[in-house]
Scaffold this motif. Structure first.
Motif, PDB file in Angstrom:
ATOM      1  N   MET A   1      -6.918  -8.891  -2.320  1.00 56.66           N
ATOM      2  CA  MET A   1      -5.590  -9.435  -3.125  1.00 56.66           C
ATOM      3  C   MET A   1      -4.478  -9.014  -2.285  1.00 56.66           C
ATOM      4  O   MET A   1      -4.429  -8.118  -1.380  1.00 56.66           O
ATOM      5  CB  MET A   1      -5.808  -8.139  -4.373  1.00 56.66           C
ATOM      6  N   LYS A   2      -3.378  -9.889  -2.483  1.00 61.88           N
ATOM      7  CA  LYS A   2      -2.196  -9.673  -1.842  1.00 61.88           C
ATOM      8  C   LYS A   2      -1.078  -9.734  -2.845  1.00 61.88           C
ATOM      9  O   LYS A   2      -1.333 -10.429  -3.910  1.00 61.88           O
ATOM     10  CB  LYS A   2      -2.004 -10.836  -0.855  1.00 61.88           C
ATOM     11  N   ALA A   3      -0.067  -8.959  -2.405  1.00 57.92           N
ATOM     12  CA  ALA A   3       1.130  -9.069  -3.338  1.00 57.92           C
ATOM     13  C   ALA A   3       2.340  -9.343  -2.716  1.00 57.92           C
ATOM     14  O   ALA A   3       2.435  -8.852  -1.260  1.00 57.92           O
ATOM     15  CB  ALA A   3       1.021  -7.832  -4.382  1.00 57.92           C
ATOM     16  N   SER A   4       3.520  -9.815  -3.208  1.00 64.18           N
ATOM     17  CA  SER A   4       4.754  -9.864  -2.581  1.00 64.18           C
ATOM     18  C   SER A   4       5.930  -9.595  -3.416  1.00 64.18           C
ATOM     19  O   SER A   4       5.626  -9.609  -4.725  1.00 64.18           O
ATOM     20  CB  SER A   4       4.948 -11.193  -1.916  1.00 64.18           C
ATOM     21  N   VAL A   5       6.902  -9.326  -3.188  1.00 64.78           N
ATOM     22  CA  VAL A   5       8.188  -9.013  -4.130  1.00 64.78           C
ATOM     23  C   VAL A   5       9.106  -9.962  -3.478  1.00 64.78           C
ATOM     24  O   VAL A   5       9.350  -9.961  -2.334  1.00 64.78           O
ATOM     25  CB  VAL A   5       8.752  -7.468  -3.737  1.00 64.78           C
ATOM     26  N   ASP A   6       9.621 -10.905  -4.502  1.00 63.72           N
ATOM     27  CA  ASP A   6      10.580 -11.744  -4.029  1.00 63.72           C
ATOM     28  C   ASP A   6      11.841 -11.065  -4.054  1.00 63.72           C
ATOM     29  O   ASP A   6      12.571 -10.587  -4.974  1.00 63.72           O
ATOM     30  CB  ASP A   6      10.709 -12.692  -5.513  1.00 63.72           C
ATOM     31  N   SER A   7      12.646 -11.041  -2.941  1.00 63.51           N
ATOM     32  CA  SER A   7      13.618 -10.255  -2.499  1.00 63.51           C
ATOM     33  C   SER A   7      14.809 -10.764  -3.392  1.00 63.51           C
ATOM     34  O   SER A   7      15.906 -10.095  -3.322  1.00 63.51           O
ATOM     35  CB  SER A   7      13.914 -10.124  -1.005  1.00 63.51           C
ATOM     36  N   ASP A   8      14.942 -11.876  -3.539  1.00 62.97           N
ATOM     37  CA  ASP A   8      16.309 -12.543  -4.356  1.00 62.97           C
ATOM     38  C   ASP A   8      16.200 -12.199  -5.653  1.00 62.97           C
ATOM     39  O   ASP A   8      17.176 -12.232  -6.400  1.00 62.97           O
ATOM     40  CB  ASP A   8      15.972 -14.091  -4.223  1.00 62.97           C
ATOM     41  N   ARG A   9      14.814 -11.843  -6.232  1.00 65.64           N
ATOM     42  CA  ARG A   9      14.834 -11.386  -7.743  1.00 65.64           C
ATOM     43  C   ARG A   9      15.058 -10.026  -7.927  1.00 65.64           C
ATOM     44  O   ARG A   9      15.417  -9.622  -9.014  1.00 65.64           O
ATOM     45  CB  ARG A   9      13.598 -11.982  -8.396  1.00 65.64           C
ATOM     46  N   CYS A  10      14.241  -9.289  -6.846  1.00 67.84           N
ATOM     47  CA  CYS A  10      14.130  -8.044  -7.135  1.00 67.84           C
ATOM     48  C   CYS A  10      15.644  -7.210  -7.164  1.00 67.84           C
ATOM     49  O   CYS A  10      16.517  -7.453  -6.517  1.00 67.84           O
ATOM     50  CB  CYS A  10      13.673  -7.069  -5.792  1.00 67.84           C
ATOM     51  N   ALA A  11      15.906  -6.204  -8.304  1.00 65.34           N
ATOM     52  CA  ALA A  11      16.992  -5.537  -8.440  1.00 65.34           C
ATOM     53  C   ALA A  11      16.939  -4.017  -8.116  1.00 65.34           C
ATOM     54  O   ALA A  11      17.979  -3.539  -8.496  1.00 65.34           O
ATOM     55  CB  ALA A  11      17.482  -5.898  -9.997  1.00 65.34           C
ATOM     56  N   GLY A  12      15.813  -3.645  -7.843  1.00 69.20           N
ATOM     57  CA  GLY A  12      15.922  -2.160  -7.319  1.00 69.20           C
ATOM     58  C   GLY A  12      15.438  -1.208  -8.379  1.00 69.20           C
ATOM     59  O   GLY A  12      15.906  -0.001  -8.312  1.00 69.20           O
ATOM     60  N   HIS A  13      14.906  -1.675  -9.387  1.00 69.27           N
ATOM     61  CA  HIS A  13      14.481  -0.850 -10.643  1.00 69.27           C
ATOM     62  C   HIS A  13      13.530   0.084 -10.357  1.00 69.27           C
ATOM     63  O   HIS A  13      13.811   1.418 -10.552  1.00 69.27           O
ATOM     64  CB  HIS A  13      14.184  -1.611 -11.925  1.00 69.27           C
ATOM     65  N   GLY A  14      12.528  -0.289  -9.441  1.00 70.54           N
ATOM     66  CA  GLY A  14      11.689   0.704  -8.802  1.00 70.54           C
ATOM     67  C   GLY A  14      10.437   1.030  -9.727  1.00 70.54           C
ATOM     68  O   GLY A  14       9.815   2.052  -9.436  1.00 70.54           O
ATOM     69  N   ASP A  15      10.341   0.348 -10.756  1.00 74.36           N
ATOM     70  CA  ASP A  15       9.006   0.463 -11.651  1.00 74.36           C
ATOM     71  C   ASP A  15       7.732   0.292 -10.861  1.00 74.36           C
ATOM     72  O   ASP A  15       7.076   0.994 -10.992  1.00 74.36           O
ATOM     73  CB  ASP A  15       9.194  -0.552 -12.889  1.00 74.36           C
ATOM     74  N   CYS A  16       7.746  -0.649  -9.944  1.00 74.71           N
ATOM     75  CA  CYS A  16       6.741  -0.869  -9.390  1.00 74.71           C
ATOM     76  C   CYS A  16       6.418   0.368  -8.249  1.00 74.71           C
ATOM     77  O   CYS A  16       4.974   0.655  -8.111  1.00 74.71           O
ATOM     78  CB  CYS A  16       6.587  -2.041  -8.505  1.00 74.71           C
ATOM     79  N   VAL A  17       7.389   0.828  -7.688  1.00 76.15           N
ATOM     80  CA  VAL A  17       6.978   2.049  -6.979  1.00 76.15           C
ATOM     81  C   VAL A  17       6.606   3.216  -7.556  1.00 76.15           C
ATOM     82  O   VAL A  17       5.624   4.134  -7.136  1.00 76.15           O
ATOM     83  CB  VAL A  17       8.452   2.589  -6.115  1.00 76.15           C
ATOM     84  N   SER A  18       7.297   3.451  -8.919  1.00 71.18           N
ATOM     85  CA  SER A  18       6.735   4.361  -9.581  1.00 71.18           C
ATOM     86  C   SER A  18       5.253   4.246 -10.286  1.00 71.18           C
ATOM     87  O   SER A  18       4.503   5.059 -10.172  1.00 71.18           O
ATOM     88  CB  SER A  18       7.658   4.500 -10.960  1.00 71.18           C
ATOM     89  N   ILE A  19       4.843   3.031 -10.314  1.00 63.19           N
ATOM     90  CA  ILE A  19       3.548   2.705 -11.129  1.00 63.19           C
ATOM     91  C   ILE A  19       2.317   2.741  -9.787  1.00 63.19           C
ATOM     92  O   ILE A  19       1.446   3.213 -10.124  1.00 63.19           O
ATOM     93  CB  ILE A  19       3.389   1.218 -11.697  1.00 63.19           C
ATOM     94  N   CYS A  20       2.846   2.349  -8.730  1.00 60.18           N
ATOM     95  CA  CYS A  20       1.742   2.369  -7.344  1.00 60.18           C
ATOM     96  C   CYS A  20       2.711   2.440  -6.209  1.00 60.18           C
ATOM     97  O   CYS A  20       2.504   1.612  -5.279  1.00 60.18           O
ATOM     98  CB  CYS A  20       1.030   0.756  -7.426  1.00 60.18           C
ATOM     99  N   PRO A  21       2.732   3.716  -5.773  1.00 54.58           N
ATOM    100  CA  PRO A  21       3.417   3.917  -4.578  1.00 54.58           C
ATOM    101  C   PRO A  21       2.598   3.743  -3.203  1.00 54.58           C
ATOM    102  O   PRO A  21       3.192   3.917  -2.352  1.00 54.58           O
ATOM    103  CB  PRO A  21       3.758   5.577  -4.760  1.00 54.58           C
ATOM    104  N   ALA A  22       1.245   3.750  -3.468  1.00 53.87           N
ATOM    105  CA  ALA A  22       0.559   3.613  -2.296  1.00 53.87           C
ATOM    106  C   ALA A  22       0.676   1.942  -1.815  1.00 53.87           C
ATOM    107  O   ALA A  22       0.247   1.796  -1.083  1.00 53.87           O
ATOM    108  CB  ALA A  22      -1.000   3.845  -2.908  1.00 53.87           C
ATOM    109  N   VAL A  23       1.157   1.123  -2.631  1.00 56.36           N
ATOM    110  CA  VAL A  23       1.231  -0.143  -2.298  1.00 56.36           C
ATOM    111  C   VAL A  23       2.711  -0.705  -2.304  1.00 56.36           C
ATOM    112  O   VAL A  23       3.108  -1.654  -1.492  1.00 56.36           O
ATOM    113  CB  VAL A  23       0.607  -0.928  -3.363  1.00 56.36           C
ATOM    114  N   PHE A  24       3.592  -0.348  -3.231  1.00 57.23           N
ATOM    115  CA  PHE A  24       5.128  -0.443  -3.196  1.00 57.23           C
ATOM    116  C   PHE A  24       5.876   0.588  -2.751  1.00 57.23           C
ATOM    117  O   PHE A  24       5.673   1.779  -2.843  1.00 57.23           O
ATOM    118  CB  PHE A  24       5.398  -0.813  -4.641  1.00 57.23           C
ATOM    119  N   GLY A  25       6.921   0.108  -1.798  1.00 53.38           N
ATOM    120  CA  GLY A  25       7.903   1.316  -1.157  1.00 53.38           C
ATOM    121  C   GLY A  25       9.316   0.492  -1.344  1.00 53.38           C
ATOM    122  O   GLY A  25       9.668  -0.480  -1.978  1.00 53.38           O
TER     123      GLY A  25
END
Length: 64
Positions: A1-25
């Motif tokens: 599995m691969k994932a990506s974050v669209d930098s144009d859409r990301c607003a920096g809420h950080g939910d993903c970092v809170s949910i899975c800090p091993a994958v998102f930073g």
């Protein structure tokens, strides 16, 4: 599995970092990024939840 974050859409809420800090930073600019090229199976469910819960729908998941 691969994932990506669209930098144009990301607003920096950080939910993903809170949910899975091993994958998102954080980028130096305060936005989310994926920190692993290939996501281990043990994180697949959490990455899916992070994508689903992203308020900006900025996370794309491939495979899994």
């Amino acid at each position: 599995m691969k994932a990506s974050v669209d930098s144009d859409r990301c607003a920096g809420h950080g939910d993903c970092v809170s949910i899975c800090p091993a994958v998102f930073g954080w980028t130096a600019d305060g936005f989310a990024e994926v920190i692993l090229d290939e996501i281990p199976a043990q994180y697949h469910d959490l990455v899916g939840k992070a994508a689903q819960d992203c308020p900006e729908h900025a996370i794309e998941v491939d495979g899994g």
